[in-house]
Design a protein around this motif. Structure first.
Motif, PDB file in Angstrom:
ATOM      1  N   LYS A 155      22.816  13.663 -48.435  1.00  0.00           N
ATOM      2  CA  LYS A 155      23.057  12.968 -47.165  1.00  0.00           C
ATOM      3  C   LYS A 155      23.332  13.983 -46.060  1.00  0.00           C
ATOM      4  O   LYS A 155      22.781  13.858 -44.961  1.00  0.00           O
ATOM      5  CB  LYS A 155      24.204  11.970 -47.291  1.00  0.00           C
ATOM      6  N   ARG A 156      24.133  15.000 -46.352  1.00  0.00           N
ATOM      7  CA  ARG A 156      24.385  16.057 -45.357  1.00  0.00           C
ATOM      8  C   ARG A 156      23.082  16.757 -44.968  1.00  0.00           C
ATOM      9  O   ARG A 156      22.831  17.030 -43.792  1.00  0.00           O
ATOM     10  CB  ARG A 156      25.389  17.073 -45.886  1.00  0.00           C
ATOM     11  N   ILE A 182      21.047  14.478 -42.719  1.00  0.00           N
ATOM     12  CA  ILE A 182      21.604  14.458 -41.363  1.00  0.00           C
ATOM     13  C   ILE A 182      21.211  15.735 -40.628  1.00  0.00           C
ATOM     14  O   ILE A 182      20.804  15.683 -39.458  1.00  0.00           O
ATOM     15  CB  ILE A 182      23.127  14.261 -41.404  1.00  0.00           C
ATOM     16  N   GLU A 183      21.283  16.869 -41.297  1.00  0.00           N
ATOM     17  CA  GLU A 183      20.908  18.137 -40.666  1.00  0.00           C
ATOM     18  C   GLU A 183      19.429  18.168 -40.294  1.00  0.00           C
ATOM     19  O   GLU A 183      19.062  18.650 -39.225  1.00  0.00           O
ATOM     20  CB  GLU A 183      21.253  19.322 -41.572  1.00  0.00           C
ATOM     21  N   TYR A 240      18.953  15.866 -37.378  1.00  0.00           N
ATOM     22  CA  TYR A 240      19.519  16.518 -36.196  1.00  0.00           C
ATOM     23  C   TYR A 240      18.572  17.579 -35.640  1.00  0.00           C
ATOM     24  O   TYR A 240      18.367  17.665 -34.429  1.00  0.00           O
ATOM     25  CB  TYR A 240      20.872  17.134 -36.545  1.00  0.00           C
ATOM     26  N   ARG A 244      23.429  14.568 -33.032  1.00  0.00           N
ATOM     27  CA  ARG A 244      24.244  14.577 -34.258  1.00  0.00           C
ATOM     28  C   ARG A 244      24.894  13.213 -34.490  1.00  0.00           C
ATOM     29  O   ARG A 244      24.931  12.711 -35.607  1.00  0.00           O
ATOM     30  CB  ARG A 244      25.308  15.665 -34.218  1.00  0.00           C
ATOM     31  N   CYS A 269      22.171  10.735 -35.751  1.00  0.00           N
ATOM     32  CA  CYS A 269      21.769  10.979 -37.139  1.00  0.00           C
ATOM     33  C   CYS A 269      22.881  10.626 -38.121  1.00  0.00           C
ATOM     34  O   CYS A 269      22.624  10.017 -39.167  1.00  0.00           O
ATOM     35  CB  CYS A 269      21.328  12.428 -37.319  1.00  0.00           C
ATOM     36  N   THR A 270      24.102  10.986 -37.790  1.00  0.00           N
ATOM     37  CA  THR A 270      25.227  10.687 -38.676  1.00  0.00           C
ATOM     38  C   THR A 270      25.422   9.188 -38.822  1.00  0.00           C
ATOM     39  O   THR A 270      25.551   8.669 -39.937  1.00  0.00           O
ATOM     40  CB  THR A 270      26.514  11.347 -38.145  1.00  0.00           C
ATOM     41  N   ARG A 271      25.429   8.475 -37.704  1.00  0.00           N
ATOM     42  CA  ARG A 271      25.617   7.024 -37.768  1.00  0.00           C
ATOM     43  C   ARG A 271      24.468   6.346 -38.509  1.00  0.00           C
ATOM     44  O   ARG A 271      24.693   5.444 -39.322  1.00  0.00           O
ATOM     45  CB  ARG A 271      25.749   6.446 -36.366  1.00  0.00           C
ATOM     46  N   ASN A 312      24.655   7.202 -42.304  1.00  0.00           N
ATOM     47  CA  ASN A 312      25.785   6.508 -42.922  1.00  0.00           C
ATOM     48  C   ASN A 312      25.438   5.033 -43.138  1.00  0.00           C
ATOM     49  O   ASN A 312      25.772   4.458 -44.180  1.00  0.00           O
ATOM     50  CB  ASN A 312      27.050   6.651 -42.087  1.00  0.00           C
TER      51      ASN A 312
END
Length: 109
Positions: A39-40, A43-44, A47, A75, A78-80, A83
């Motif tokens: 997941k990280r 997101i990267e 981003y 960021r 992408c994070t929202r 998630n």
């Protein structure tokens, strides 16, 4: 690794709003749900693509997401989004159609 390729497709799709199949979406959803590291990474990757957006596009996204234009809009987006995908809050259809459910997710609601 198949997981990284599916994540790469979803992340680039998030960034570029391209085409993705429901099967690939479901695979990516399971991967990001089950692996915080993937997941990280997703997101990267998202981003990296979203951050290349024009200042005008970032300002538009900031208004949609109810955040300051001076914030790290790419960021936050992408994070929202990831998630919400990982938690199952948005479906493939929501993602594809940019449904009200998707909009609420990127607004942090």
């Amino acid at each position: 690794m198949i997981g990284r390729s599916v994540i790469a497709v979803l992340a680039s799709t998030m960034a570029l709003s391209g085409c993705m199949t429901e099967t690939r979406y479901n695979q990516a959803q399971e991967l990001v749900r089950g692996s915080p590291a993937l997941k990280r990474d997703a997101i990267e990757r998202c981003y990296a693509g979203s951050n290349r957006s024009t200042p005008a596009r970032k300002a538009e996204m900031a208004r949609i997401m109810n955040v300051s234009p001076r914030s790290d809009v790419a960021r936050i987006y992408c994070t929202r989004a990831f998630n919400a995908i990982a938690s199952g809050r948005i479906s493939y259809q929501d993602f594809r159609d940019r449904s009200p459910r998707f909009i609420r997710a990127i607004q942090g609601r």
